[in-house]
Design a protein around this motif. Structure first.
Motif, PDB file in Angstrom:
ATOM      1  N   HIS A 448      31.584  -3.710  26.577  1.00 46.27           N
ATOM      2  CA  HIS A 448      31.852  -3.171  25.243  1.00 46.27           C
ATOM      3  C   HIS A 448      33.285  -2.670  25.164  1.00 46.27           C
ATOM      4  N   LEU A 449      33.967  -3.038  24.080  1.00 47.71           N
ATOM      5  CA  LEU A 449      35.323  -2.575  23.817  1.00 47.71           C
ATOM      6  C   LEU A 449      35.312  -1.684  22.589  1.00 47.71           C
ATOM      7  N   HIS A 450      35.830  -0.482  22.726  1.00 47.55           N
ATOM      8  CA  HIS A 450      35.913   0.454  21.607  1.00 47.55           C
ATOM      9  C   HIS A 450      37.052   0.062  20.659  1.00 47.55           C
ATOM     10  N   GLY A 451      36.883   0.403  19.385  1.00 42.79           N
ATOM     11  CA  GLY A 451      37.971   0.300  18.418  1.00 42.79           C
ATOM     12  C   GLY A 451      38.326  -1.106  17.982  1.00 42.79           C
ATOM     13  N   HIS A 452      37.551  -2.104  18.387  1.00 38.49           N
ATOM     14  CA  HIS A 452      37.860  -3.500  18.081  1.00 38.49           C
ATOM     15  C   HIS A 452      36.570  -4.299  17.926  1.00 38.49           C
ATOM     16  N   VAL A 453      36.692  -5.432  17.255  1.00 37.41           N
ATOM     17  CA  VAL A 453      35.701  -6.493  17.391  1.00 37.41           C
ATOM     18  C   VAL A 453      36.405  -7.679  18.030  1.00 37.41           C
ATOM     19  N   PHE A 454      35.628  -8.542  18.661  1.00 37.28           N
ATOM     20  CA  PHE A 454      36.224  -9.707  19.302  1.00 37.28           C
ATOM     21  C   PHE A 454      35.337 -10.917  19.040  1.00 37.28           C
TER      22      PHE A 454
END
Length: 515
Positions: A448-454
């Motif tokens: 999971h990456l915070h502050g973004h969508v990928f």
């Protein structure tokens, strides 16, 4: 054995009976004042036994929040626990200061204090949870639904299925059992057997980790014994050494759907022949699930709040922290169980969709056979196609992110380092970045990456225009590539969403610099 729908928990339109499944949006007239969200203790009935857990209750005293289309996320988070806490708005992209990671940059909220939040939310099926791993193990999590205009106009019923894993032991005890490996004695780990057990883990791995204060969790019920589970798949080659894949770190006492087990599932009243939008949220701390719709064909229409080209089926995969939007066209009448099967194990939970007057068969919490492991199809990941992919653009930065770790000693790493030793993954605001998660460990990792969508753009060596997500599952000995546009210049967390893995070091920073 059958029973009628007059039993406890039937009427989904009753606030007392449907804490999760039907969540009324908060009216715009109330939007002038912050919505009150309380982190508090609550009591659940788990198979006839009382358990005191944590929870996030909205203005209507029910778990979670649901917002209308266009409504701001204007929320006052009040801490009514006797320990400090802080909540992360999973899948949302707030200003970094409101992201909810302890001390990055704001400290946790002390007992009796509150903090206000205000940002424009992304629509879709989201959730919110403490970013202190022990508190998420203590069920401090809830749905966060932001409806689109088309949701309000659609002729369909919305139902939320919120999945969690639960132990009567305290979260601290659960973590101690997992990290010490004390329950692993005598278990067969294939090629790993005979390598020798290392007593305990290096707790230095957790030094300095945001939110890793392991103080007392007052009010948590210390109850029945639970053990470790290390279900194995076929051996895999790892540097010439046969290695088994460990599917589950821990055998929890119960697996919950909307706070309940299959001994007394939530029964959601539905219209015969109607359409249901099922919002599935895997809020489990350490369990992946297969979602089965049984007798009714379904369509997967969104993952992690982002639309995909519909995929028809009856089984869909949800790793930890992932969400699925599933459309179901119901037959003329009857009862239709929607089950969540624990990956690689026979345990299951779920809810029942039922028309008025239908009879509901008793469903056992243990299936006749174990559910399969997630494979290289990543729970259908390679079949998913975004309806609104990222704009075509060449990547200006590509980086390999190595995922590693082991069961004994219990330490999990990113690029060979725990959080205390981390080397941030760099980027510059506005850059198109591709991150390749290469898993060289025996367990799968939901990253999971915070502050973004990928967008998922490669898996298993195959390039494609995959789903837009915020959490992607990376199976053992596999590689998955995601593309993203670096956002606000800030320190954003990048971590495995399996809470024991995060707690033992599997977190780093995605460090975005200003242009």
């Amino acid at each position: 054995m059958t029973h009628h729908l007059s039993r406890r928990g039937f009427l989904a339109t009753s606030a007392a009976a449907a804490a999760f499944s039907t969540m009324p949006a908060v009216g715009r007239a109330q939007a002038m004042e912050p919505l009150l969200l309380r982190a508090t203790a609550r009591t659940l009935d788990i198979d006839g036994r009382a358990a005191t857990v944590m929870g996030l209750l909205g203005p209507d005293d029910r778990p979670g929040l649901a917002l209308d289309a266009g409504q701001r996320f204007a929320v006052r988070l009040e801490n009514r626990l006797d320990v400090e806490t802080l909540i992360h708005w999973h899948g949302q992209i707030p200003p970094n200061a409101q992201d909810g990671v302890p001390n990055l940059p704001l400290p946790p909220i002390a007992p009796g204090e509150s903090r206000d939040y205000d940002f424009a939310p992304l629509p879709g099926t989201h959730w919110m949870h403490s970013h202190l791993p022990l508190q998420e193990l203590g069920l401090l999590a809830a749905p966060l639904i932001v409806r689109r205009a088309e949701d309000l106009a659609a002729d369909r019923q919305e139902v939320v299925m919120f999945l969690q894993d639960f132990s009567f032991k305290s979260p601290k005890q659960v973590m101690e059992e997992i990290t010490s490996g004390m329950a692993m004695h005598g278990m067969d780990h294939g090629g790993m057997a005979g390598m020798g057990a290392t007593s305990g883990m290096d707790h230095g791995a957790m030094n300095g980790m945001p939110g890793m204060d392991h103080g007392a969790m007052a009010g948590m019920d210390h109850g029945a014994m639970a053990g470790m589970n290390h279900g194995a798949m076929a051996g895999m080659d790892h540097g010439g050494m046969a290695m088994t894949a460990d599917l589950n770190d821990y055998d929890f006492d119960a697996y919950l759907a909307n706070d309940r087990t299959l001994s007394d599932p939530e029964l959601v009243q539905v219209e015969p022949g109607g359409r249901v939008l099922l919002r599935v949220i895997n809020a489990a701390a350490a369990t992946s699930f297969w979602i089965e719709t049984g007798a009714v064909e379904a369509r997967l229409v969104a993952v992690d709040s982002h639309a995909v080209q519909p995929i028809s089926g009856r089984r869909f995969g949800a790793a930890m922290a992932q969400r699925l939007d599933i459309e179901i066209d119901l037959p003329s009448g009857g009862a239709f169980p929607i089950l969540a099967l624990r990956e690689g194990a026979p345990e299951r939970t779920g809810i029942v969709l039922a028309s008025s007057g239908a009879q509901v068969e008793k469903i056992q919490g243990i299936a006749p056979a174990a559910a399969p492991a997630f494979d290289l199809d990543l729970g259908q990941e390679r079949s998913l196609r975004a309806t609104q992919p990222l704009p075509e653009r060449a990547a200006e930065r590509r980086q390999m992110v190595m995922l590693g770790g082991q069961m004994q000693p219990y330490v999990w790493t990113i690029d060979g380092k725990t959080w205390a030793e981390r080397q941030p993954v760099p980027a510059v605001s506005g850059e198109r970045v591709e991150l390749t998660f290469h898993n060289m460990s025996s367990m799968g990792h939901p990253m999971h990456l915070h502050g973004h969508v990928f967008q998922v753009v490669e898996a298993g060596g195959q390039r494609f225009s995959g789903a837009v997500r915020d959490t992607v599952y990376v199976p053992p000995m596999a590689a998955v590539t995601v593309a993203l546009d670096a956002g606000e210049a800030a320190r954003w967390m990048l971590h495995c969403h399996q809470m024991p893995h995060l707690a033992s070091g599997m977190m780093t920073e995605f460090a975005v610099a200003a242009t």
